[in-house]
Design an enzyme around this catalytic site. Sequence first.
Site, mmCIF file in Angstrom:
data_model
loop_
_atom_site.group_PDB
_atom_site.id
_atom_site.type_symbol
_atom_site.label_atom_id
_atom_site.label_comp_id
_atom_site.label_asym_id
_atom_site.label_seq_id
_atom_site.Cartn_x
_atom_site.Cartn_y
_atom_site.Cartn_z
ATOM 1 N N ASP A 179 59.700 59.213 42.764
ATOM 2 C CA ASP A 179 61.153 59.052 42.890
ATOM 3 C C ASP A 179 61.813 60.401 43.132
ATOM 4 O O ASP A 179 62.518 60.937 42.283
ATOM 5 C CB ASP A 179 61.693 58.398 41.614
ATOM 6 N N ASP A 193 63.961 61.204 45.638
ATOM 7 C CA ASP A 193 65.328 61.128 46.168
ATOM 8 C C ASP A 193 65.554 62.028 47.382
ATOM 9 O O ASP A 193 66.522 62.780 47.442
ATOM 10 C CB ASP A 193 66.344 61.441 45.068
ATOM 11 N N HIS A 227 70.513 50.995 45.685
ATOM 12 C CA HIS A 227 70.607 52.441 45.822
ATOM 13 C C HIS A 227 69.501 52.826 46.798
ATOM 14 O O HIS A 227 68.315 52.718 46.465
ATOM 15 C CB HIS A 227 70.402 53.155 44.484
ATOM 16 N N ASP A 241 71.586 57.062 47.145
ATOM 17 C CA ASP A 241 71.281 57.876 45.960
ATOM 18 C C ASP A 241 70.170 58.858 46.294
ATOM 19 O O ASP A 241 68.993 58.586 46.072
ATOM 20 C CB ASP A 241 70.875 56.974 44.791
ATOM 21 N N LYS A 292 63.946 51.296 36.399
ATOM 22 C CA LYS A 292 63.138 52.411 36.899
ATOM 23 C C LYS A 292 61.709 52.239 36.396
ATOM 24 O O LYS A 292 61.491 51.718 35.296
ATOM 25 C CB LYS A 292 63.703 53.754 36.438
ATOM 26 N N ASP A 348 66.832 50.256 43.178
ATOM 27 C CA ASP A 348 66.761 51.601 43.754
ATOM 28 C C ASP A 348 65.430 51.739 44.478
ATOM 29 O O ASP A 348 64.371 51.477 43.902
ATOM 30 C CB ASP A 348 66.887 52.652 42.652
ATOM 31 N N TRP A 383 72.519 53.002 34.436
ATOM 32 C CA TRP A 383 71.123 53.435 34.432
ATOM 33 C C TRP A 383 70.927 54.374 33.257
ATOM 34 O O TRP A 383 71.776 55.225 32.977
ATOM 35 C CB TRP A 383 70.754 54.175 35.730
ATOM 36 N N GLU A 441 70.403 48.908 36.449
ATOM 37 C CA GLU A 441 69.412 49.519 37.346
ATOM 38 C C GLU A 441 68.129 49.866 36.586
ATOM 39 O O GLU A 441 68.160 50.557 35.572
ATOM 40 C CB GLU A 441 69.998 50.788 37.971
ATOM 41 N N HIS A 461 62.486 53.535 42.717
ATOM 42 C CA HIS A 461 62.186 53.227 41.324
ATOM 43 C C HIS A 461 61.049 52.228 41.120
ATOM 44 O O HIS A 461 60.992 51.539 40.106
ATOM 45 C CB HIS A 461 63.456 52.710 40.631
#
Length: 418
Positions: free
Chosen positions: A293, A295, A285, A325, A227, A258, A184, A225, A261
Amino acid sequence: MSIQEDYQTAKKQYEKWGINVEEVLEKLQDVPISIHCWQGDDVVGFETNQQELSGGIDVTGNYPGKATTPDELRSDLEKALSLIPGKHRVNLHAIYGETNGEVVERDQLEPKHFENWVNWAKENELGLDFNPTLFSHEKSDDGFTLAHPDKSIRDFWIRHCIASRKIAAYFGKELGTPALTNIWIPDGYKDIPSDRLTPRKRLKESLDEIYAVEIDEKYNEDAVESKLFGIGSEAYVVGSHEFYMGYALKNNKLCLLDTGHYHPTEVVSNKISAMLLYSDKLALHVSRPVRWDSDHVVILDDELREIGLEIVRNDALDKVSIGLDFFDASINRVAAWTIGTRNMIKSLLYAMLTPNEYMKQLQEDGNFTERLALMEEFKTYPFGAIWNYYCEKMGVPVGETWLDEVKSYEDAVLSKRI
């Protein structure tokens, strides 16, 4: 009633639908979750020349007790793993190597810098996964790495990614299970670009050079990955979903999705079945975006249940590599791992305890009334009784009792850290 009695009562309810609960639990314990190491230290790592966190990533909170050494981080991971049923994996970033005080540039990292992690993984019967770290570095300060206009900077990051794949292959060979190496990058622009194509051409060329170095897939699997945006790349990200999906399909790499993302109303659960029509394997993820995003720690919300259902109902447990993640520094970090990983496993168990074939047939028959009714009824089936029995069977704390162990660990270990 006892856990065993609750389990037997619940088991009978699921068996009415042809669900073999004992087989479900046997199957579940063989599904590994790749637990990310960076929750334990707020994505700081152990480089001798540590730099500020960058690349559109931010960690908020200052809960006491974060790991500041590799041994502390491994100790915290061991505690979390002791509270999570099943055998799992640990996901490392390149910044978690151990160089014994020597400054080692990222493009010079070698397997020897991760020997302690491999020995620890062997002792704990864990697999390891890996990620090159293309952020928090002076050569990424302007927000560009593999797509950088300066060839010397691109070359540095290309060498780093090649070195990372070799380290991952070392993991796979030593541990007998292939490591997933995920790339990433933060590359993108804060405001509207005047040229979207040229940076993507450079990224493609960089990836081609990285993957030109052949690594045995028996030891290493490659993933890319995407985003949507990041802090400092709000208007344009070079490595978009479309870019990486195309690259992965054309070059036989795993496309890593993800959950944070994408657009706020766009869900990864809806992508899994579509992607599996064209890809032998996918990687995830799993995180929890709150408006962006961010997390957050994974909770058992609708989207997590849908992810579990999409993996299970499509017989894709061996086709989807599940990793986590998230990083929250506002709560106990061991608890964050425990909450998030247990919830990921719960989503898979919930899916396995759903009469998926019957539900599929209802849809094929156009019986949407019964489909909706049963979907809702199964939300209040005695899933918790099965989960509690599974935890007891696997020798981990049942229900919320794991919190007592985290509190004891905090008092005995975390509170002593400066």
